[in-house]
Design an enzyme around this catalytic site. Sequence first.
Site, PDB file in Angstrom:
ATOM      1  N   GLU A 478       0.862  -1.340  -0.084  1.00 44.66           N
ATOM      2  CA  GLU A 478      -0.003  -0.101   0.151  1.00 44.66           C
ATOM      3  C   GLU A 478       0.842   1.262   0.182  1.00 44.66           C
ATOM      4  O   GLU A 478       0.570   2.086  -0.628  1.00 44.66           O
ATOM      5  CB  GLU A 478      -1.003  -0.117   1.305  1.00 44.66           C
ATOM      6  CG  GLU A 478      -1.592   1.221   1.573  1.00 44.66           C
ATOM      7  CD  GLU A 478      -2.367   1.918   0.449  1.00 44.66           C
ATOM      8  OE1 GLU A 478      -2.605   1.379  -0.619  1.00 44.66           O
ATOM      9  OE2 GLU A 478      -2.568   3.358   0.631  1.00 44.66           O
ATOM     10  N   LYS A 482       0.889   4.254  -2.526  1.00 39.82           N
ATOM     11  CA  LYS A 482       0.571   5.901  -2.152  1.00 39.82           C
ATOM     12  C   LYS A 482       1.891   6.732  -2.918  1.00 39.82           C
ATOM     13  O   LYS A 482       1.601   7.691  -3.135  1.00 39.82           O
ATOM     14  CB  LYS A 482       0.546   5.860  -0.682  1.00 39.82           C
ATOM     15  CG  LYS A 482      -0.172   6.741  -0.018  1.00 39.82           C
ATOM     16  CD  LYS A 482      -1.613   6.646   0.146  1.00 39.82           C
ATOM     17  CE  LYS A 482      -2.323   6.180  -1.138  1.00 39.82           C
ATOM     18  NZ  LYS A 482      -3.630   5.340  -1.088  1.00 39.82           N
ATOM     19  N   LYS A 595     -10.587   9.146  -9.264  1.00 41.54           N
ATOM     20  CA  LYS A 595     -10.917   8.503  -7.748  1.00 41.54           C
ATOM     21  C   LYS A 595     -11.857   7.620  -7.909  1.00 41.54           C
ATOM     22  O   LYS A 595     -11.716   6.502  -7.157  1.00 41.54           O
ATOM     23  CB  LYS A 595     -11.800   9.802  -7.041  1.00 41.54           C
ATOM     24  CG  LYS A 595     -12.309   9.406  -5.574  1.00 41.54           C
ATOM     25  CD  LYS A 595     -11.073   9.356  -4.672  1.00 41.54           C
ATOM     26  CE  LYS A 595     -11.504   8.953  -3.246  1.00 41.54           C
ATOM     27  NZ  LYS A 595     -10.183   8.536  -2.507  1.00 41.54           N
TER      28      LYS A 595
HETATM   29  O1  M6R Z   1     -13.378   3.206  -4.329  1.00 35.95           O
HETATM   30  P1  M6R Z   1     -12.442   2.140  -3.811  1.00 35.95           P
HETATM   31  O2  M6R Z   1     -11.802   1.850  -2.624  1.00 35.95           O
HETATM   32  O3  M6R Z   1     -13.189   0.588  -4.313  1.00 35.95           O
HETATM   33  O4  M6R Z   1     -11.155   2.097  -5.142  1.00 35.95           O
HETATM   34  C1  M6R Z   1     -10.174   1.012  -5.262  1.00 35.95           C
HETATM   35  C2  M6R Z   1      -9.016   1.657  -5.797  1.00 35.95           C
HETATM   36  O5  M6R Z   1      -9.338   2.136  -7.111  1.00 35.95           O
HETATM   37  C3  M6R Z   1      -8.372   2.845  -4.956  1.00 35.95           C
HETATM   38  O6  M6R Z   1      -8.092   2.192  -3.865  1.00 35.95           O
HETATM   39  C4  M6R Z   1      -7.237   3.243  -5.450  1.00 35.95           C
HETATM   40  O7  M6R Z   1      -6.237   2.125  -5.574  1.00 35.95           O
HETATM   41  C5  M6R Z   1      -6.566   4.612  -4.613  1.00 35.95           C
HETATM   42  N1  M6R Z   1      -6.545   5.613  -5.778  1.00 35.95           N
HETATM   43  C6  M6R Z   1      -5.575   4.363  -3.826  1.00 35.95           C
HETATM   44  O8  M6R Z   1      -5.262   5.541  -3.061  1.00 35.95           O
END
Ligand code: M6R
Length: 600
Positions: A478, A482, A595
Amino acid sequence: MCGIFAYTGKKKNSAKLVIEGLKRLEYRGYDSWGIAYKSGKDIHIHKEVGKIGEFKIEGSKFDPSNIAIGETQDTQVAIGHSRWATHGGVNEKNAHPHFTEDKDIVLVHNGILENYKELKTYLQKRGHKFISKTDTEVIAHLIEEHAQNHNFEEAARLAMQEMEGRYAIVVINKQNNQIVAARKGSPLIIGVGEKEFYIASDIPAFLPYTNKVIYLDDYQIANINEGKIKFYDTQKREEVEKRIIEIDWDEESAEKGEFPHFMIKEIMEQKDSLSRAINQDPSIIEKVAKEIRSAGSIYLTGCGTAGKVAMVAQYLFGEVSKLQSHFYFGSEFLSQAGFLNKKSIVIAISQSGETADTMEALEMAKEKGAKIVSIVNVENSSMARISDFVIPIKAGPEKAVASTKATSSQLAILTLLAYAMDGGIIIGKQLLINTTSQINDMVNPRYEDHIMKIAKKIKDIESMYIIGRGKNYPIALESAIKLQEVSYIHAEGFAGGELKHGPIALISQGTPVIALVSNDQHKKDILSNSIEIKSRGGFIIGIAPENDEAFDFWIRVPDTGETSPIVNIIPVQILAYQLAVLRKNNPDMPRNLAKSVTVK
Ligand code: M6R
């Protein structure tokens, strides 16, 4: 993944209103934008390449208030879109809204029309001319084709029956002031005002005007005409009644306040967001814990950061609850289909509750009769609505693309769940209360200043690595996400023990390596791994409760035992943010990312 915002009602200058709404949705897509609005019988369209957030009406050649929409008609109609490109490059032609030749039909779209090539070939044979490279333009022509023999709403309905893939669309036409909105797999929410309606991909777009919302479900169409709304279910082939829900997010929590970026605001909010996560009604967590305990097989899924959180849960379930579970990313879940049955339980982790790959995994699990639990931030999201059980994480709106406060809240809920499955939710809660109170020492300017020293030192490096063991191994992965997504530095996470099987060859003089250390059974081994790296020239940044001779730079974290993933990720979030700012990147809107990833 693309933001849609539309308005119809009596407010004057709907075009301006839609532009403002799109700005609040910019986190969904920011390579280009466009709006369409009615003035008399005409539909005006304006598109631009670039960020909607940077567009200012004052001083621009395009000023919708110069077109006296209010004087030419009573009911205002406008639709808008901010784009995250899928089909066709980033240029004005490919920006939405898309339209038919004489602008009879104009629409905005989020998602992917999977059979657009076949439909386009068919429509071209029927004489339709296309000007963009997008899949979206095909939908406008398809509706036009049906509109030859049917009314506008029926034409949209018939088009929807032929469309494959996941999408949300909002369409207007020249003939009248109707707006037709439809969804299958991509979010579309209707804000309800006084004889006026807002249609958006996400609630913050219309939150300044109303908190009354209607969630459009898959295969449903909303038809809004002169202050009235009707819903039609294309599968049941009948009109349906929809419930208005009042939501309680206030607008302020979706604003930056005194902070320069949402990302740092959301990092700093973590003490409060964690408190909200752990202080909610425990009965749902206990109920879900019981269901998981009695399941025949346990699966965890999610994508990106949420996927890494799901991986941490696998460790927590094993160590705390003594239960075996299986983790697969949403996009990799399909190959597990054969193992799913009525006794399985699938736990999805997601901030948005809309991620297409995770959704698809859940749809497949549902088909197999498995029970579904979703742990989400957006409480009425698509995932929440197809789940048997929903545990909200209560993080509040998270607007920066990089997930921070939602991550720690998801970790907190999964910790509670792990303890609840072991019959000890009270112990889990106490542990988390203790963790939350110690987070005060991390979310403050003094702590930021300390991390800034290392950010300045490494800001120009090309690659860095992160190592962890046990439940801090997924946190190393993770941490890499980031750092990659906002600093654009090449970052990779490894399990400490795996280094000597290959990756250690990457270490040379001065290579920065973050070691995630906690006072657990892995401490000795991860410190040995750090020494191995250091003796090959690596520069060790230790994130740990105590300093150690292995570290060249030490970032202190509180000693919180089982919740070390929560405290260890916070300094990395701060470092990633600072590196982004030092490298002049926009941490809230990193390049190529959106997002909410509502396409596969
Ligand atoms: O909305 P979600 O948690 O399902 O999104 C999943 C990923 O697209 C999201 O966690 C992405 O990896 C983020 N930009 C990480 O910071």
